[in-house]
Design an enzyme around this catalytic site. Structure first.
Site, short mmCIF file in Angstrom:
data_model
loop_
_atom_site.label_atom_id
_atom_site.label_comp_id
_atom_site.label_asym_id
_atom_site.label_seq_id
_atom_site.Cartn_x
_atom_site.Cartn_y
_atom_site.Cartn_z
CB SER A 1 -0.96 -0.05 1.19
OG SER A 1 -1.98 0.93 1.07
CD GLU B 1 -5.41 -4.28 -3.69
OE1 GLU B 1 -5.60 -3.68 -2.62
OE2 GLU B 1 -4.39 -4.96 -3.92
CG HIS C 1 -5.67 -2.39 0.45
ND1 HIS C 1 -4.75 -2.36 -0.58
CD2 HIS C 1 -5.26 -1.47 1.35
CE1 HIS C 1 -3.83 -1.46 -0.30
NE2 HIS C 1 -4.10 -0.90 0.87
#
Length: 512
Positions: A217, A332, A421
Protein backbone atom coordinates in the site's frame (compact mmCIF):
# COMPACT_ATOMS: atom_id res chain seq x y z
CA UNK A 1 52.29 -22.93 44.56
CA UNK A 2 51.39 -26.64 44.38
CA UNK A 3 49.82 -28.37 41.40
CA UNK A 4 46.41 -28.38 43.08
CA UNK A 5 46.51 -24.56 43.39
CA UNK A 6 47.55 -24.20 39.76
CA UNK A 7 44.70 -26.45 38.76
CA UNK A 8 42.25 -24.32 40.75
CA UNK A 9 43.51 -21.14 39.02
CA UNK A 10 43.37 -22.80 35.64
CA UNK A 11 39.86 -24.05 36.37
CA UNK A 12 38.85 -20.55 37.48
CA UNK A 13 40.19 -19.00 34.27
CA UNK A 14 38.44 -21.70 32.26
CA UNK A 15 35.08 -21.21 33.98
CA UNK A 16 35.27 -17.42 33.82
CA UNK A 17 35.98 -17.60 30.09
CA UNK A 18 32.99 -19.92 29.75
CA UNK A 19 30.86 -17.39 31.60
CA UNK A 20 31.98 -14.58 29.30
CA UNK A 21 31.33 -16.74 26.26
CA UNK A 22 27.85 -17.68 27.54
CA UNK A 23 27.00 -14.06 28.20
CA UNK A 24 28.12 -13.10 24.72
CA UNK A 25 26.19 -15.96 23.18
CA UNK A 26 23.04 -15.02 25.07
CA UNK A 27 23.37 -11.31 24.37
CA UNK A 28 24.52 -10.78 20.79
CA UNK A 29 26.00 -7.42 19.87
CA UNK A 30 26.68 -5.43 16.73
CA UNK A 31 28.85 -2.35 16.31
CA UNK A 32 27.22 0.43 14.27
CA UNK A 33 28.65 3.80 13.27
CA UNK A 34 26.89 5.40 16.25
CA UNK A 35 27.60 2.77 18.89
CA UNK A 36 27.23 -0.82 20.05
CA UNK A 37 23.75 -2.39 20.18
CA UNK A 38 22.79 -5.50 22.10
CA UNK A 39 20.07 -7.67 20.64
CA UNK A 40 18.03 -10.72 21.59
CA UNK A 41 18.65 -14.27 20.41
CA UNK A 42 15.24 -15.70 19.49
CA UNK A 43 14.29 -19.37 19.83
CA UNK A 44 14.46 -19.72 16.04
CA UNK A 45 18.17 -18.86 16.11
CA UNK A 46 17.49 -15.44 14.56
CA UNK A 47 18.85 -12.40 16.40
CA UNK A 48 16.61 -9.34 16.68
CA UNK A 49 17.71 -5.77 17.28
CA UNK A 50 14.77 -3.47 17.91
CA UNK A 51 14.52 0.30 18.23
CA UNK A 52 17.84 1.38 16.72
CA UNK A 53 17.89 5.13 16.00
CA UNK A 54 18.87 5.86 12.40
CA UNK A 55 18.42 9.65 12.63
CA UNK A 56 18.13 12.37 15.25
CA UNK A 57 14.69 12.91 16.82
CA UNK A 58 12.80 15.22 14.40
CA UNK A 59 11.51 17.49 17.17
CA UNK A 60 11.68 21.19 17.97
CA UNK A 61 13.51 23.03 15.19
CA UNK A 62 13.99 19.69 13.38
CA UNK A 63 10.25 19.30 12.87
CA UNK A 64 9.81 19.46 9.07
CA UNK A 65 13.49 19.26 8.29
CA UNK A 66 15.46 16.58 6.51
CA UNK A 67 16.52 13.82 8.92
CA UNK A 68 19.78 14.61 10.70
CA UNK A 69 22.45 12.10 11.81
CA UNK A 70 21.71 10.12 14.98
CA UNK A 71 23.76 10.98 18.05
CA UNK A 72 26.57 8.60 19.01
CA UNK A 73 26.40 6.84 22.34
CA UNK A 74 28.96 5.27 24.62
CA UNK A 75 28.66 1.84 26.19
CA UNK A 76 26.14 -0.73 24.99
CA UNK A 77 22.62 0.26 23.95
CA UNK A 78 19.99 -2.41 24.56
CA UNK A 79 17.99 -2.98 21.39
CA UNK A 80 15.39 -5.28 22.90
CA UNK A 81 12.15 -3.32 22.35
CA UNK A 82 10.53 -1.37 19.54
CA UNK A 83 10.90 2.40 19.51
CA UNK A 84 7.88 4.72 19.50
CA UNK A 85 5.63 4.84 16.45
CA UNK A 86 5.15 8.15 14.67
CA UNK A 87 2.35 10.56 15.56
CA UNK A 88 -0.89 9.24 14.06
CA UNK A 89 -4.62 8.94 14.56
CA UNK A 90 -6.22 5.48 14.99
CA UNK A 91 -7.55 5.12 11.44
CA UNK A 92 -7.49 1.41 10.57
CA UNK A 93 -8.85 -1.29 12.85
CA UNK A 94 -6.52 -4.02 11.52
CA UNK A 95 -3.38 -2.28 12.80
CA UNK A 96 -1.78 -3.85 15.87
CA UNK A 97 1.23 -2.13 17.40
CA UNK A 98 3.98 -3.48 19.66
CA UNK A 99 5.77 -0.11 19.73
CA UNK A 100 6.85 1.77 22.82
CA UNK A 101 3.99 4.31 22.65
CA UNK A 102 3.64 7.15 20.17
CA UNK A 103 6.00 10.09 19.79
CA UNK A 104 7.31 12.67 17.37
CA UNK A 105 10.67 11.07 18.23
CA UNK A 106 10.04 8.05 15.99
CA UNK A 107 12.96 7.49 13.63
CA UNK A 108 13.93 3.97 14.65
CA UNK A 109 14.44 0.76 12.73
CA UNK A 110 14.46 -2.94 13.57
CA UNK A 111 16.81 -5.66 12.32
CA UNK A 112 16.35 -9.44 12.31
CA UNK A 113 19.42 -11.39 11.23
CA UNK A 114 20.30 -15.09 10.95
CA UNK A 115 23.99 -14.27 10.50
CA UNK A 116 26.46 -15.79 12.94
CA UNK A 117 29.24 -13.48 11.77
CA UNK A 118 29.54 -9.96 10.35
CA UNK A 119 31.28 -11.61 7.38
CA UNK A 120 28.14 -13.49 6.26
CA UNK A 121 27.23 -10.99 3.46
CA UNK A 122 23.60 -12.06 3.34
CA UNK A 123 20.93 -10.42 1.16
CA UNK A 124 18.92 -7.66 2.84
CA UNK A 125 15.21 -6.80 2.86
CA UNK A 126 14.02 -3.33 3.95
CA UNK A 127 10.24 -3.23 4.41
CA UNK A 128 8.15 -0.04 4.49
CA UNK A 129 4.76 -0.31 6.20
CA UNK A 130 1.44 0.77 4.71
CA UNK A 131 -1.22 3.06 6.11
CA UNK A 132 -1.87 5.77 3.56
CA UNK A 133 1.23 7.73 4.68
CA UNK A 134 -0.96 8.65 7.64
CA UNK A 135 -0.53 5.72 10.03
CA UNK A 136 1.40 2.47 10.49
CA UNK A 137 4.54 1.26 12.26
CA UNK A 138 7.48 -1.09 11.89
CA UNK A 139 6.38 -3.00 15.00
CA UNK A 140 3.21 -4.47 13.48
CA UNK A 141 3.24 -8.28 13.78
CA UNK A 142 2.35 -8.76 10.12
CA UNK A 143 5.68 -7.16 9.14
CA UNK A 144 7.75 -9.03 11.73
CA UNK A 145 11.10 -9.94 10.20
CA UNK A 146 11.93 -13.16 12.02
CA UNK A 147 10.35 -15.55 9.51
CA UNK A 148 12.12 -13.91 6.56
CA UNK A 149 15.40 -13.84 8.49
CA UNK A 150 15.05 -17.60 9.04
CA UNK A 151 15.16 -17.90 5.23
CA UNK A 152 18.68 -16.44 5.20
CA UNK A 153 17.81 -12.76 4.76
CA UNK A 154 18.75 -9.82 7.00
CA UNK A 155 15.34 -8.17 7.39
CA UNK A 156 14.49 -4.64 8.50
CA UNK A 157 11.38 -2.60 9.19
CA UNK A 158 11.76 1.15 9.16
CA UNK A 159 9.74 3.96 10.73
CA UNK A 160 9.10 7.20 8.86
CA UNK A 161 7.19 10.39 9.64
CA UNK A 162 3.51 10.41 8.75
CA UNK A 163 0.61 12.74 7.87
CA UNK A 164 1.20 16.42 8.68
CA UNK A 165 4.50 15.58 10.40
CA UNK A 166 5.86 13.79 7.35
CA UNK A 167 4.25 15.52 4.39
CA UNK A 168 3.39 19.17 5.09
CA UNK A 169 4.51 21.52 2.33
CA UNK A 170 4.53 25.23 3.17
CA UNK A 171 6.08 28.35 1.54
CA UNK A 172 8.15 29.13 4.65
CA UNK A 173 9.46 25.56 4.78
CA UNK A 174 10.54 25.76 1.14
CA UNK A 175 12.16 29.14 1.76
CA UNK A 176 14.30 27.86 4.64
CA UNK A 177 15.27 24.65 2.84
CA UNK A 178 18.68 24.57 1.12
CA UNK A 179 16.88 22.70 -1.67
CA UNK A 180 13.97 25.21 -1.83
CA UNK A 181 11.57 22.31 -1.39
CA UNK A 182 9.23 21.01 1.28
CA UNK A 183 6.76 18.26 2.00
CA UNK A 184 8.46 14.90 1.52
CA UNK A 185 9.98 14.41 4.98
CA UNK A 186 8.64 10.86 5.33
CA UNK A 187 10.30 9.89 2.04
CA UNK A 188 13.53 11.55 3.22
CA UNK A 189 13.34 9.39 6.36
CA UNK A 190 13.11 6.25 4.25
CA UNK A 191 16.10 7.33 2.17
CA UNK A 192 18.06 8.10 5.35
CA UNK A 193 17.27 4.59 6.60
CA UNK A 194 18.59 3.15 3.31
CA UNK A 195 21.78 5.17 3.76
CA UNK A 196 22.02 3.77 7.31
CA UNK A 197 21.68 0.27 5.85
CA UNK A 198 24.50 0.92 3.39
CA UNK A 199 26.77 2.16 6.17
CA UNK A 200 25.86 -0.33 8.91
CA UNK A 201 24.21 -3.51 7.69
CA UNK A 202 27.53 -5.38 7.29
CA UNK A 203 27.79 -5.34 11.10
CA UNK A 204 24.65 -7.52 11.15
CA UNK A 205 25.91 -9.90 8.47
CA UNK A 206 24.17 -8.13 5.59
CA UNK A 207 25.52 -7.26 2.16
CA UNK A 208 25.00 -3.51 1.47
CA UNK A 209 25.13 -4.17 -2.28
CA UNK A 210 22.16 -6.59 -2.15
CA UNK A 211 19.35 -4.53 -0.62
CA UNK A 212 15.78 -5.14 -1.77
CA UNK A 213 13.18 -2.57 -0.73
CA UNK A 214 9.58 -3.68 -0.30
CA UNK A 215 6.25 -2.51 1.03
CA UNK A 216 2.48 -2.78 0.84
CA UNK A 217 0.00 0.00 0.00
CA UNK A 218 1.68 3.26 1.07
CA UNK A 219 4.80 1.14 1.56
CA UNK A 220 4.59 -0.03 -2.06
CA UNK A 221 3.90 3.55 -3.09
CA UNK A 222 7.07 4.48 -1.19
CA UNK A 223 9.08 1.83 -3.04
CA UNK A 224 8.02 3.36 -6.36
CA UNK A 225 9.08 6.78 -5.02
CA UNK A 226 12.50 5.64 -3.78
CA UNK A 227 13.20 4.10 -7.19
CA UNK A 228 13.15 7.59 -8.77
CA UNK A 229 14.51 9.66 -5.88
CA UNK A 230 18.10 10.91 -6.21
CA UNK A 231 18.37 10.45 -2.43
CA UNK A 232 18.25 6.65 -2.86
CA UNK A 233 20.44 6.42 -5.93
CA UNK A 234 22.79 3.45 -5.71
CA UNK A 235 21.18 2.11 -2.52
CA UNK A 236 18.69 -0.35 -4.08
CA UNK A 237 19.32 -3.71 -5.76
CA UNK A 238 15.72 -4.91 -6.07
CA UNK A 239 12.12 -3.82 -5.42
CA UNK A 240 8.88 -5.48 -4.31
CA UNK A 241 5.56 -3.65 -4.49
CA UNK A 242 2.35 -5.01 -3.03
CA UNK A 243 -0.64 -2.92 -4.18
CA UNK A 244 0.31 0.65 -4.92
CA UNK A 245 2.51 3.13 -6.74
CA UNK A 246 2.67 6.87 -7.33
CA UNK A 247 1.87 6.34 -11.02
CA UNK A 248 -1.85 6.13 -10.21
CA UNK A 249 -4.85 8.33 -10.93
CA UNK A 250 -3.88 10.93 -8.31
CA UNK A 251 -0.21 11.76 -8.95
CA UNK A 252 1.74 13.93 -6.50
CA UNK A 253 0.86 17.62 -6.88
CA UNK A 254 3.33 20.30 -7.88
CA UNK A 255 5.17 22.04 -5.05
CA UNK A 256 3.32 25.34 -5.54
CA UNK A 257 -0.05 23.62 -5.18
CA UNK A 258 1.07 21.68 -2.10
CA UNK A 259 2.48 24.85 -0.53
CA UNK A 260 -0.82 26.62 -1.10
CA UNK A 261 -2.73 23.76 0.53
CA UNK A 262 -0.29 23.71 3.45
CA UNK A 263 -0.58 27.45 4.00
CA UNK A 264 -4.39 27.20 3.97
CA UNK A 265 -4.24 24.37 6.53
CA UNK A 266 -1.96 26.43 8.76
CA UNK A 267 -4.38 29.38 8.60
CA UNK A 268 -7.34 27.14 9.39
CA UNK A 269 -5.75 25.77 12.57
CA UNK A 270 -4.74 29.22 13.79
CA UNK A 271 -0.98 28.77 13.25
CA UNK A 272 -0.31 30.77 10.08
CA UNK A 273 3.46 31.04 10.46
CA UNK A 274 6.15 28.39 10.55
CA UNK A 275 7.17 29.55 14.04
CA UNK A 276 3.59 29.06 15.25
CA UNK A 277 3.39 25.64 13.60
CA UNK A 278 6.63 24.48 15.22
CA UNK A 279 5.49 25.81 18.60
CA UNK A 280 2.41 23.56 18.62
CA UNK A 281 2.74 20.50 20.88
CA UNK A 282 2.80 17.33 18.79
CA UNK A 283 -0.48 15.98 20.18
CA UNK A 284 -2.27 19.29 19.58
CA UNK A 285 -1.02 19.37 15.99
CA UNK A 286 -2.14 15.79 15.48
CA UNK A 287 -5.63 16.56 16.81
CA UNK A 288 -6.13 19.21 14.11
CA UNK A 289 -6.35 16.32 11.62
CA UNK A 290 -9.70 15.37 13.16
CA UNK A 291 -11.26 18.67 12.09
CA UNK A 292 -13.79 18.58 9.24
CA UNK A 293 -12.09 19.32 5.96
CA UNK A 294 -8.60 18.54 7.25
CA UNK A 295 -6.39 17.52 4.30
CA UNK A 296 -4.95 14.06 3.74
CA UNK A 297 -1.24 14.77 3.54
CA UNK A 298 0.75 12.97 0.89
CA UNK A 299 3.88 13.43 -1.20
CA UNK A 300 4.72 16.38 -3.41
CA UNK A 301 6.48 16.79 -6.72
CA UNK A 302 9.02 18.99 -4.99
CA UNK A 303 11.89 19.03 -7.49
CA UNK A 304 14.25 17.49 -4.93
CA UNK A 305 13.04 14.19 -3.47
CA UNK A 306 10.78 13.74 -6.50
CA UNK A 307 12.47 15.77 -9.25
CA UNK A 308 9.73 15.50 -11.89
CA UNK A 309 6.36 13.89 -12.52
CA UNK A 310 6.83 10.20 -11.57
CA UNK A 311 5.14 8.91 -14.71
CA UNK A 312 7.45 10.99 -16.88
CA UNK A 313 10.54 9.83 -14.98
CA UNK A 314 9.61 6.16 -15.36
CA UNK A 315 8.69 6.62 -19.01
CA UNK A 316 12.13 8.17 -19.60
CA UNK A 317 13.89 5.29 -17.84
CA UNK A 318 15.18 7.49 -15.01
CA UNK A 319 14.26 4.98 -12.27
CA UNK A 320 16.64 2.57 -10.55
CA UNK A 321 17.47 -0.21 -13.02
CA UNK A 322 16.58 -3.10 -10.71
CA UNK A 323 14.37 -6.21 -10.87
CA UNK A 324 10.77 -5.57 -9.77
CA UNK A 325 8.20 -7.99 -8.33
CA UNK A 326 4.77 -6.39 -7.94
CA UNK A 327 1.04 -7.01 -8.12
CA UNK A 328 -2.31 -6.54 -6.46
CA UNK A 329 -5.25 -8.30 -4.85
CA UNK A 330 -8.60 -9.26 -6.35
CA UNK A 331 -10.73 -7.04 -4.08
CA UNK A 332 -8.65 -3.92 -3.46
CA UNK A 333 -11.92 -1.97 -3.64
CA UNK A 334 -15.59 -2.77 -3.10
CA UNK A 335 -18.42 -2.45 -5.60
CA UNK A 336 -20.35 -0.23 -3.16
CA UNK A 337 -17.61 2.39 -3.49
CA UNK A 338 -18.86 2.78 -7.06
CA UNK A 339 -22.56 1.99 -6.75
CA UNK A 340 -23.20 3.36 -3.27
CA UNK A 341 -26.44 2.06 -1.80
CA UNK A 342 -27.98 1.28 -5.18
CA UNK A 343 -28.42 -2.32 -6.30
CA UNK A 344 -25.74 -3.82 -8.59
CA UNK A 345 -27.92 -3.74 -11.72
CA UNK A 346 -26.99 -2.99 -15.31
CA UNK A 347 -29.06 0.19 -15.27
CA UNK A 348 -27.45 1.51 -12.08
CA UNK A 349 -23.93 0.66 -13.23
CA UNK A 350 -24.44 2.36 -16.58
CA UNK A 351 -25.73 5.45 -14.78
CA UNK A 352 -22.56 5.57 -12.69
CA UNK A 353 -20.37 5.11 -15.78
CA UNK A 354 -22.26 7.96 -17.49
CA UNK A 355 -21.58 10.17 -14.46
CA UNK A 356 -17.89 9.23 -14.38
CA UNK A 357 -17.09 9.12 -18.08
CA UNK A 358 -19.80 11.00 -19.99
CA UNK A 359 -19.89 10.05 -23.64
CA UNK A 360 -17.23 7.39 -22.96
CA UNK A 361 -19.62 5.41 -20.74
CA UNK A 362 -20.17 2.80 -23.45
CA UNK A 363 -16.43 2.31 -23.88
CA UNK A 364 -16.11 2.05 -20.10
CA UNK A 365 -18.71 -0.75 -20.00
CA UNK A 366 -16.81 -2.63 -22.68
CA UNK A 367 -13.61 -2.25 -20.67
CA UNK A 368 -15.35 -3.29 -17.44
CA UNK A 369 -17.38 -6.10 -18.96
CA UNK A 370 -19.39 -8.95 -17.50
CA UNK A 371 -21.09 -9.31 -14.12
CA UNK A 372 -21.98 -5.90 -12.69
CA UNK A 373 -20.83 -6.60 -9.14
CA UNK A 374 -17.44 -7.88 -10.34
CA UNK A 375 -17.05 -5.05 -12.87
CA UNK A 376 -17.86 -2.42 -10.23
CA UNK A 377 -15.39 -4.06 -7.85
CA UNK A 378 -12.69 -3.86 -10.54
CA UNK A 379 -13.51 -0.23 -11.26
CA UNK A 380 -13.32 0.66 -7.55
CA UNK A 381 -10.04 -1.25 -7.26
CA UNK A 382 -8.52 0.49 -10.27
CA UNK A 383 -9.51 3.93 -9.02
CA UNK A 384 -8.03 3.19 -5.62
CA UNK A 385 -4.77 1.40 -6.31
CA UNK A 386 -4.74 -1.23 -9.08
CA UNK A 387 -4.33 1.00 -12.14
CA UNK A 388 -1.32 2.71 -10.57
CA UNK A 389 0.29 -0.63 -9.73
CA UNK A 390 -0.28 -1.91 -13.26
CA UNK A 391 1.13 1.31 -14.75
CA UNK A 392 4.27 0.94 -12.64
CA UNK A 393 4.77 -2.68 -13.69
CA UNK A 394 4.02 -1.96 -17.35
CA UNK A 395 6.30 1.10 -17.56
CA UNK A 396 9.19 -0.52 -15.68
CA UNK A 397 8.94 -3.57 -17.94
CA UNK A 398 9.28 -1.19 -20.90
CA UNK A 399 12.05 1.11 -19.66
CA UNK A 400 13.71 -0.49 -16.61
CA UNK A 401 16.00 -2.88 -18.44
CA UNK A 402 15.62 -5.55 -15.74
CA UNK A 403 13.22 -8.48 -15.19
CA UNK A 404 9.73 -7.72 -13.90
CA UNK A 405 7.46 -10.28 -12.23
CA UNK A 406 3.75 -9.59 -11.87
CA UNK A 407 1.20 -11.31 -9.59
CA UNK A 408 -2.54 -11.37 -9.04
CA UNK A 409 -3.54 -12.46 -5.54
CA UNK A 410 -7.06 -13.80 -4.96
CA UNK A 411 -6.98 -15.87 -1.76
CA UNK A 412 -9.49 -14.49 0.79
CA UNK A 413 -8.65 -14.69 4.46
CA UNK A 414 -10.77 -17.32 6.23
CA UNK A 415 -14.39 -16.11 6.28
CA UNK A 416 -13.80 -13.17 3.94
CA UNK A 417 -15.23 -12.63 0.47
CA UNK A 418 -12.40 -11.89 -1.94
CA UNK A 419 -8.80 -10.93 -1.26
CA UNK A 420 -9.15 -7.51 0.35
CA UNK A 421 -6.51 -4.79 0.39
CA UNK A 422 -3.55 -5.91 2.61
CA UNK A 423 -4.80 -9.53 2.86
CA UNK A 424 -1.58 -10.95 1.40
CA UNK A 425 0.95 -9.45 3.82
CA UNK A 426 0.98 -12.21 6.45
CA UNK A 427 1.18 -14.85 3.72
CA UNK A 428 4.09 -13.25 1.86
CA UNK A 429 6.19 -12.55 4.96
CA UNK A 430 5.45 -15.87 6.70
CA UNK A 431 3.52 -14.26 9.56
CA UNK A 432 0.16 -16.03 9.66
CA UNK A 433 0.70 -16.98 13.30
CA UNK A 434 1.12 -13.33 14.23
CA UNK A 435 -2.51 -12.67 13.26
CA UNK A 436 -4.80 -14.31 15.82
CA UNK A 437 -8.03 -13.02 14.21
CA UNK A 438 -8.27 -15.79 11.62
CA UNK A 439 -8.36 -19.59 11.84
CA UNK A 440 -5.71 -20.36 9.24
CA UNK A 441 -6.18 -23.59 7.30
CA UNK A 442 -3.63 -25.99 5.82
CA UNK A 443 -4.31 -24.35 2.44
CA UNK A 444 -3.50 -20.93 3.88
CA UNK A 445 -0.25 -22.25 5.30
CA UNK A 446 0.71 -23.90 2.02
CA UNK A 447 0.12 -20.65 0.15
CA UNK A 448 2.15 -18.73 2.70
CA UNK A 449 5.05 -21.17 2.27
CA UNK A 450 4.82 -20.76 -1.50
CA UNK A 451 4.68 -16.95 -1.41
CA UNK A 452 7.43 -16.62 1.14
CA UNK A 453 9.55 -18.91 -1.02
CA UNK A 454 8.97 -16.72 -4.08
CA UNK A 455 9.72 -13.51 -2.16
CA UNK A 456 12.85 -14.98 -0.52
CA UNK A 457 14.21 -16.20 -3.87
CA UNK A 458 13.59 -12.80 -5.42
CA UNK A 459 15.38 -11.01 -2.58
CA UNK A 460 18.36 -13.35 -2.93
CA UNK A 461 18.65 -13.50 -6.72
CA UNK A 462 16.29 -11.00 -8.39
CA UNK A 463 14.22 -13.97 -9.61
CA UNK A 464 11.36 -15.57 -7.63
CA UNK A 465 11.80 -18.99 -9.20
CA UNK A 466 13.41 -21.91 -7.42
CA UNK A 467 13.22 -25.62 -6.71
CA UNK A 468 9.76 -26.95 -5.90
CA UNK A 469 7.89 -23.80 -6.98
CA UNK A 470 5.61 -23.43 -10.02
CA UNK A 471 7.43 -21.51 -12.75
CA UNK A 472 6.77 -17.75 -12.56
CA UNK A 473 7.29 -16.21 -16.02
CA UNK A 474 8.64 -12.72 -16.58
CA UNK A 475 6.11 -9.97 -17.25
CA UNK A 476 6.13 -7.91 -20.42
CA UNK A 477 4.82 -4.46 -21.28
CA UNK A 478 1.65 -4.07 -23.32
CA UNK A 479 -1.20 -6.53 -23.76
CA UNK A 480 -0.98 -10.21 -22.93
CA UNK A 481 1.61 -10.08 -20.16
CA UNK A 482 2.33 -13.26 -18.25
CA UNK A 483 1.83 -13.29 -14.49
CA UNK A 484 1.48 -15.55 -11.46
CA UNK A 485 -2.04 -16.06 -10.11
CA UNK A 486 -1.60 -16.69 -6.38
CA UNK A 487 -4.34 -18.67 -4.62
CA UNK A 488 -4.91 -22.07 -3.04
CA UNK A 489 -3.75 -23.41 -6.41
CA UNK A 490 -1.21 -21.04 -7.94
CA UNK A 491 -0.38 -21.01 -11.62
CA UNK A 492 1.09 -18.85 -14.36
CA UNK A 493 -1.54 -17.24 -16.61
CA UNK A 494 -1.84 -14.64 -19.35
CA UNK A 495 -3.41 -11.30 -18.38
CA UNK A 496 -7.07 -10.87 -19.31
CA UNK A 497 -7.54 -7.37 -17.87
CA UNK A 498 -5.74 -5.31 -20.53
CA UNK A 499 -8.91 -3.55 -21.73
CA UNK A 500 -9.43 -1.94 -18.31
CA UNK A 501 -5.97 -0.47 -18.20
CA UNK A 502 -5.96 0.66 -21.82
CA UNK A 503 -9.22 2.52 -21.14
CA UNK A 504 -7.85 4.17 -18.00
CA UNK A 505 -4.63 5.06 -19.80
CA UNK A 506 -6.65 6.94 -22.42
CA UNK A 507 -8.61 8.72 -19.70
CA UNK A 508 -5.41 9.73 -17.89
CA UNK A 509 -3.97 11.17 -21.11
CA UNK A 510 -7.00 13.43 -21.41
CA UNK A 511 -6.50 14.75 -17.86
CA UNK A 512 -2.75 15.27 -18.07
Amino acid sequence: MNKFGLLLIAFGVFTSSLTVYAAAAGAPRATTATGVVQGTLEASGVTSYKGIPFAAPPVGDLRWKAPQPAQKWTGVRKADHFGPRGMQLPLFSDMVFRSNGMSEDCLYLNVWTPAKSPKAKLPVLVYFYGGGLATGDGSEPRYDGEAMAAKGIVTLTVNYRLNVFGFLAHPELSAESPNKASGNYGLMDQAAALKWVKDNIAAFGGDPSRVTIAGESAGSWSVSAQMISPLSKGLIAGAIGESGSLLGMNPPPALADAEKAGAAFAENIGAPTLAALRALPAQQLLETLRQPGAPWFSATRDGYVLPRAPGAMYAAGEQAKVPLLAGWNSHEGHYKQVLGDTEPTEENFNAVLKKFYGDQAGAARLAYAGDVKQAATELASDGFIVYGTWKWIDTHARTGGKPVYRYYYSRPRPGDTGAAHSAEIEYALGNLDGNKVYAWSAEDRALSTLMQGYFANFIKTGNPNGAGLPEWPRASSGAGSRLMHLDATSRAVTATDDARFQFQDAEMQKKH
